[in-house]
Scaffold this active site. Structure first.
Site, PDB file in Angstrom:
ATOM      1  N   HIS A  18      -2.745  -3.133  19.819  1.00 39.48           N
ATOM      2  CA  HIS A  18      -3.265  -1.783  20.375  1.00 39.48           C
ATOM      3  C   HIS A  18      -4.191  -0.975  19.096  1.00 39.48           C
ATOM      4  O   HIS A  18      -5.391  -0.797  19.294  1.00 39.48           O
ATOM      5  CB  HIS A  18      -2.551  -1.118  20.775  1.00 39.48           C
ATOM      6  N   LYS A  42       7.568   1.688  36.622  1.00 35.15           N
ATOM      7  CA  LYS A  42       7.938   0.856  35.361  1.00 35.15           C
ATOM      8  C   LYS A  42       8.993   1.240  34.523  1.00 35.15           C
ATOM      9  O   LYS A  42       9.092   2.607  34.202  1.00 35.15           O
ATOM     10  CB  LYS A  42       6.692   0.598  34.394  1.00 35.15           C
ATOM     11  N   ARG A  91      -6.215 -10.623  25.180  1.00 35.37           N
ATOM     12  CA  ARG A  91      -5.744 -11.754  24.449  1.00 35.37           C
ATOM     13  C   ARG A  91      -5.750 -13.094  25.017  1.00 35.37           C
ATOM     14  O   ARG A  91      -6.112 -14.128  24.239  1.00 35.37           O
ATOM     15  CB  ARG A  91      -4.019 -11.217  24.140  1.00 35.37           C
ATOM     16  N   SER A 129       4.102  -5.810  23.977  1.00 36.33           N
ATOM     17  CA  SER A 129       4.835  -4.719  24.182  1.00 36.33           C
ATOM     18  C   SER A 129       6.141  -5.146  24.710  1.00 36.33           C
ATOM     19  O   SER A 129       7.313  -4.815  24.504  1.00 36.33           O
ATOM     20  CB  SER A 129       4.208  -3.730  24.843  1.00 36.33           C
TER      21      SER A 129
HETATM   22  P1  ADP Z   1      -0.768  -1.942  30.431  1.00 38.87           P
HETATM   23  O1  ADP Z   1       0.457  -1.752  31.188  1.00 38.87           O
HETATM   24  O2  ADP Z   1      -1.870  -1.045  30.976  1.00 38.87           O
HETATM   25  O3  ADP Z   1      -1.213  -3.580  30.441  1.00 38.87           O
HETATM   26  P2  ADP Z   1      -0.436  -2.048  27.677  1.00 38.87           P
HETATM   27  O4  ADP Z   1       0.195  -1.280  26.654  1.00 38.87           O
HETATM   28  O5  ADP Z   1       0.334  -3.370  27.826  1.00 38.87           O
HETATM   29  O6  ADP Z   1      -0.403  -1.449  28.870  1.00 38.87           O
HETATM   30  O7  ADP Z   1      -1.939  -2.715  27.085  1.00 38.87           O
HETATM   31  C1  ADP Z   1      -3.004  -1.739  27.074  1.00 38.87           C
HETATM   32  C2  ADP Z   1      -4.112  -2.737  26.709  1.00 38.87           C
HETATM   33  O8  ADP Z   1      -4.105  -3.170  25.316  1.00 38.87           O
HETATM   34  C3  ADP Z   1      -4.451  -3.780  27.780  1.00 38.87           C
HETATM   35  O9  ADP Z   1      -5.726  -3.935  27.784  1.00 38.87           O
HETATM   36  C4  ADP Z   1      -3.890  -5.006  27.103  1.00 38.87           C
HETATM   37  O10 ADP Z   1      -4.419  -5.968  27.557  1.00 38.87           O
HETATM   38  C5  ADP Z   1      -4.166  -4.621  25.587  1.00 38.87           C
HETATM   39  N1  ADP Z   1      -3.528  -5.096  24.492  1.00 38.87           N
HETATM   40  C6  ADP Z   1      -2.068  -5.315  24.835  1.00 38.87           C
HETATM   41  N2  ADP Z   1      -1.507  -6.000  23.416  1.00 38.87           N
HETATM   42  C7  ADP Z   1      -2.435  -6.370  22.802  1.00 38.87           C
HETATM   43  C8  ADP Z   1      -2.920  -7.285  21.745  1.00 38.87           C
HETATM   44  N3  ADP Z   1      -1.757  -7.691  20.790  1.00 38.87           N
HETATM   45  N4  ADP Z   1      -4.095  -7.238  21.215  1.00 38.87           N
HETATM   46  C9  ADP Z   1      -5.020  -6.787  21.959  1.00 38.87           C
HETATM   47  N5  ADP Z   1      -5.151  -6.076  23.108  1.00 38.87           N
HETATM   48  C10 ADP Z   1      -3.737  -5.617  23.563  1.00 38.87           C
END
Ligand code: ADP
Length: 161
Positions: A18, A42, A91, A129
């Site tokens: 992120h 969630k 990703r 995450s």
């Molecule tokens: P959500 O529940 O909205 O998917 P996340 O916190 O999992 O929330 O992810 C938020 C954003 O960050 C999403 O667009 C996700 O694809 C992106 N994201 C998550 N992990 C990574 C990573 N390792 N590298 C790049 N982008 C990421």
């Protein structure tokens, strides 16, 4: 007019993936609001307030980054805050398919708001995450997957309540 983007997500917890997306997006936008989505369906590891505190720690001192939370539709949040862009990270092809559907539906609801995607650097592709939460719940060390300014041991998880 300022180019303002909203980076919405669960950020449970905020990871180096992120952080990488936000730092790279700072070359595109004047201001980024990192908006923690409070999804009551969630089961989260960290409370929304804790997640906001962790993220604020990473970007403290940078006036271009705001940290907030929201409930409801992302496009409604963007309109309320005069943000014309939704920032998301990609990703894998699975991310792409998921993001495509959301972005296309958001576009139908709010055509004036553009979704912008940044492809992660290869080394951040596996950073996830959900897996980090499993590592933390199992008592493992996840510090290498979160920004160095986030000291995970300083934060209580909701599981401890
Ligand atoms: P959500 O529940 O909205 O998917 P996340 O916190 O999992 O929330 O992810 C938020 C954003 O960050 C999403 O667009 C996700 O694809 C992106 N994201 C998550 N992990 C990574 C990573 N390792 N590298 C790049 N982008 C990421």
């Amino acid at each position: 007019m300022k180019k303002r983007a909203v980076f919405p997500g669960s950020f449970d917890p905020f990871t180096i993936g992120h952080e990488g997306i936000v730092r790279r997006a700072l070359t595109l936008f004047d201001e980024i609001i990192i908006a923690v989505g409070a999804n009551p369906l969630k089961k989260s590891l960290y409370s929304v307030e804790t997640r906001k505190k962790m993220i604020s720690e990473v970007f403290k001192g940078d006036p271009r980054i705001k940290v907030d939370h929201y409930e409801g539709l992302t496009v409604d949040y963007c309109k309320k805050h005069n943000a014309m862009y939704i920032l998301r990270g990609l990703r894998t092809s699975a991310d792409f398919e998921f993001e495509r559907a959301i972005a296309q539906m958001n576009r139908i609801m709010a055509p004036e708001i553009e979704s912008v995607f940044i492809l992660t650097v290869p080394e951040h592709t596996p950073v996830n995450s959900t897996i980090i939460r499993d590592i933390i719940r199992s008592g493992g060390d996840a510090s290498m997957f979160v920004p160095s300014l986030i000291k995970l041991s300083d934060y209580k998880t909701d599981d401890e309540d």
